[in-house]
Design a protein around this motif. Structure first.
Motif, PDB file in Angstrom:
ATOM      1  N   ALA A  46       0.764  -1.224  -0.046  1.00 24.39           N
ATOM      2  CA  ALA A  46       0.112  -0.074  -0.047  1.00 24.39           C
ATOM      3  C   ALA A  46       0.814   1.337   0.046  1.00 24.39           C
ATOM      4  CB  ALA A  46      -0.959   0.116   1.117  1.00 24.39           C
ATOM      5  N   LYS A  47       2.009   1.220   1.009  1.00 30.83           N
ATOM      6  CA  LYS A  47       2.577   2.360   1.041  1.00 30.83           C
ATOM      7  C   LYS A  47       3.747   2.379  -0.196  1.00 30.83           C
ATOM      8  CE  LYS A  47       4.911   3.642   4.658  1.00 30.83           C
ATOM      9  NZ  LYS A  47       4.792   4.921   5.365  1.00 30.83           N
ATOM     10  N   GLY A  48       4.233   1.423  -0.856  1.00 35.91           N
ATOM     11  CA  GLY A  48       5.309   1.329  -2.070  1.00 35.91           C
ATOM     12  C   GLY A  48       6.518   1.411  -1.283  1.00 35.91           C
ATOM     13  N   ARG A  49       6.626   0.822   0.012  1.00 38.09           N
ATOM     14  CA  ARG A  49       7.544   1.106   0.818  1.00 38.09           C
ATOM     15  C   ARG A  49       8.769  -0.029   0.463  1.00 38.09           C
ATOM     16  NH1 ARG A  49       8.078   2.831   6.550  1.00 38.09           N
ATOM     17  NH2 ARG A  49       9.324   1.580   7.992  1.00 38.09           N
ATOM     18  N   PRO A  50      10.166   0.140   0.342  1.00 42.21           N
ATOM     19  CA  PRO A  50      11.194  -0.648   0.261  1.00 42.21           C
ATOM     20  C   PRO A  50      11.171  -1.986   1.245  1.00 42.21           C
ATOM     21  CG  PRO A  50      11.970   1.681   0.525  1.00 42.21           C
ATOM     22  CD  PRO A  50      10.453   1.681   0.730  1.00 42.21           C
ATOM     23  N   PRO A 133       3.992   1.581  10.058  1.00 47.92           N
ATOM     24  CA  PRO A 133       4.428   2.761   9.543  1.00 47.92           C
ATOM     25  C   PRO A 133       3.615   4.101   9.540  1.00 47.92           C
ATOM     26  CG  PRO A 133       3.758   1.362   7.875  1.00 47.92           C
ATOM     27  CD  PRO A 133       3.104   0.792   9.102  1.00 47.92           C
ATOM     28  N   SER A 134       4.229   5.183   9.266  1.00 45.61           N
ATOM     29  CA  SER A 134       3.563   6.290   8.975  1.00 45.61           C
ATOM     30  C   SER A 134       2.344   5.831   7.909  1.00 45.61           C
ATOM     31  CB  SER A 134       4.090   7.569   8.858  1.00 45.61           C
ATOM     32  OG  SER A 134       5.200   7.452   7.883  1.00 45.61           O
ATOM     33  N   ALA A 135       1.171   6.628   7.868  1.00 48.59           N
ATOM     34  CA  ALA A 135       0.209   6.036   6.783  1.00 48.59           C
ATOM     35  C   ALA A 135       0.260   6.912   5.407  1.00 48.59           C
ATOM     36  CB  ALA A 135      -1.182   6.044   7.385  1.00 48.59           C
ATOM     37  N   ASN A 136       1.390   7.286   5.121  1.00 47.15           N
ATOM     38  CA  ASN A 136       1.603   8.223   3.749  1.00 47.15           C
ATOM     39  C   ASN A 136       2.300   7.021   2.581  1.00 47.15           C
ATOM     40  OD1 ASN A 136       4.099   8.403   5.866  1.00 47.15           O
ATOM     41  ND2 ASN A 136       4.978   8.368   3.879  1.00 47.15           N
ATOM     42  N   ARG A 137       1.918   7.577   1.530  1.00 52.17           N
ATOM     43  CA  ARG A 137       2.794   6.621   0.229  1.00 52.17           C
ATOM     44  C   ARG A 137       4.281   6.828   0.604  1.00 52.17           C
ATOM     45  NH1 ARG A 137       1.789   3.110  -3.493  1.00 52.17           N
ATOM     46  NH2 ARG A 137       3.375   4.279  -4.733  1.00 52.17           N
ATOM     47  N   PRO A 141       5.191  13.219   2.652  1.00 54.81           N
ATOM     48  CA  PRO A 141       5.311  13.976   4.041  1.00 54.81           C
ATOM     49  C   PRO A 141       4.342  12.845   5.038  1.00 54.81           C
ATOM     50  CG  PRO A 141       4.986  15.616   2.596  1.00 54.81           C
ATOM     51  CD  PRO A 141       4.814  14.323   1.927  1.00 54.81           C
ATOM     52  N   SER A 142       4.630  12.748   6.272  1.00 52.93           N
ATOM     53  CA  SER A 142       3.819  11.754   7.199  1.00 52.93           C
ATOM     54  C   SER A 142       2.511  12.580   7.214  1.00 52.93           C
ATOM     55  CB  SER A 142       4.460  11.421   8.521  1.00 52.93           C
ATOM     56  OG  SER A 142       5.590  10.516   8.506  1.00 52.93           O
ATOM     57  N   PRO A 143       1.353  11.643   7.272  1.00 52.07           N
ATOM     58  CA  PRO A 143       0.085  12.441   7.597  1.00 52.07           C
ATOM     59  C   PRO A 143      -0.184  12.881   8.924  1.00 52.07           C
ATOM     60  CG  PRO A 143      -0.168   9.830   7.376  1.00 52.07           C
ATOM     61  CD  PRO A 143       1.357  10.210   7.322  1.00 52.07           C
TER      62      PRO A 143
HETATM   63 MG    MG Z   1       7.307   7.081   7.623  1.00 52.79          MG
END
Ligand code: MG
Ligand code: TXA
Length: 337
Positions: A46-50, A133-137, A141-143
């Motif tokens: 969902a985040k596209g997080r590595p 994690p923070s709920a941003n892409r 910036p973090s939401p």
């Molecule tokens: Mg974060």
């Protein structure tokens, strides 16, 4: 649905392996059952997080701790007593039952007990530790508002619990006490000074910007918390910074560019432009922290080509966290005046 019914549904979703965005005192988190590897994998998608960036596991009581960590060193215990529930994530030796995907394969795990009634109620009702994690892409910036989450993640999140603007506005402090020497990995609202009162000297890794450090290229790995337009961070004596922002703005406007200016209330009158945003008064770091991510996102709406930002004038207390996030938003495009 009233608030309590929403919470009950959210807790059920966590138990079912679905994703719930929830408010904390720092920023909004994107939560899943920490013991459900498939659910946690959906967070990364969902985040596209590595996959090499580990998550923080959130708890709301001490009884859950032994399920997540192998043991609690005395330094960690002192930190918990002083700052939990609160904006402090503690990196500890992990319990082997925590899925690898949560810790990115590390032998440590970051744990936090957030100080927010909705977050605590959700974790308690789900009766599970919540990886979040923070709920941003990834890279955004973090939401600090529920609408930031909705805009970044849309349908990818099953439910968003809305509790208005996050009180602190910057992510938690992260400290590693799994080794011999405590290491501050990310500065936050539990300040370096707060930590050193409890632990004695703490080593700081990469939190201070310094003119001696080579300016890194706006490397992919380093552009976190960023608005869409490139942000240049001006650091130095405040009057000189304002002059430097003004003269660079004039050059860029001449080149037909739309320039955003990030400054503080005290300097607003110097800038003859509408694309001007303030973090608040420069002697109110808590206010600047709460505003920062909202202001960075607002530059996207103003559709600027480039942002010239005034660095936070102090790195004492919360100033260290503010400066750290500004440097990251700049992707290390630092201009020393
Ligand atoms: Mg974060
Ligand atoms: O305030 C916060 O911490 C928010 C709210 C939702 O709790 N969460 C948050 O999570 O900011 P995230 O994933 O955006 O940032 C977690 C940070 C990352 O920098 C990650 O590398 C670090 O914590 N981290 C997590 N586990 C770690 C570990 N085992 N060792 C070192 N760093 C770790």
């Amino acid at each position: 649905m009233n608030e309590q019914q929403q919470l009950v549904l959210a807790a059920k979703y966590i138990q079912q392996g679905r994703l719930v965005a929830f408010p904390t005192e720092t920023v909004y988190g994107l939560g899943a059952n920490a013991f459900d590897a498939a659910a946690v994998n959906r967070i990364f998608l969902a985040k596209g997080r590595p996959a090499d960036n580990p998550l923080i596991v959130h708890i709301a009581d001490y009884a859950t701790l032994p399920l997540i960590v192998s043991h609690v060193p005395p330094q960690a215990e002192r930190l918990m007593r002083a700052f939990w529930p609160g904006p402090l994530s503690i990196v500890l030796p992990r319990n082997e039952h925590v899925p690898d995907i949560v810790t990115a394969g590390l032998d440590t795990v970051a744990v936090r007990w957030p100080n927010h009634p909705v977050a605590e109620a959700l974790i308690k009702l789900a009766d599970l530790p919540v990886a979040a994690p923070s709920a941003n892409r990834s890279g955004r910036p973090s939401p600090t508002l529920a609408e930031h989450v909705a805009r970044d993640l849309g349908e990818k999140v099953d439910l968003i619990l809305d509790a208005g603007l996050a009180a602190i506005g910057l992510e938690s402090t992260v400290i590693d006490v799994s080794g011999e020497e405590p290491i501050l990995l990310r500065p936050g609202a539990v300040t370096l000074e707060d930590l050193e009162q409890i632990l004695g000297p703490v080593r700081v890794v990469g939190a201070h910007p310094s003119p001696d450090q080579p300016v890194r290229s706006p490397g992919l790995k380093y552009t976190h918390y960023a608005p869409r337009a490139p942000l240049f961070l001006y650091l130095g004596e405040p009057g000189a910074v304002v002059q430097a922002q003004l003269s660079r703005m004039a050059e860029l406007v001449n080149d037909g560019k739309s320039v955003g200016i990030l400054t503080y209330d005290q300097y607003l009158d110097y800038f003859p432009t509408a694309k001007l945003l303030s973090l608040g008064s420069y002697d109110q770091p808590a206010e600047a922290a709460q505003n920062l991510y909202q202001v960075l996102r607002r530059f996207d709406e103003l559709d600027v080509d480039v942002i010239l930002a005034h660095g936070y004038p102090s790195t004492a207390g919360l100033g260290l966290a503010l400066q750290n996030r500004l440097v990251k938003a700049a992707g290390f495009r630092l201009v020393w005046i």
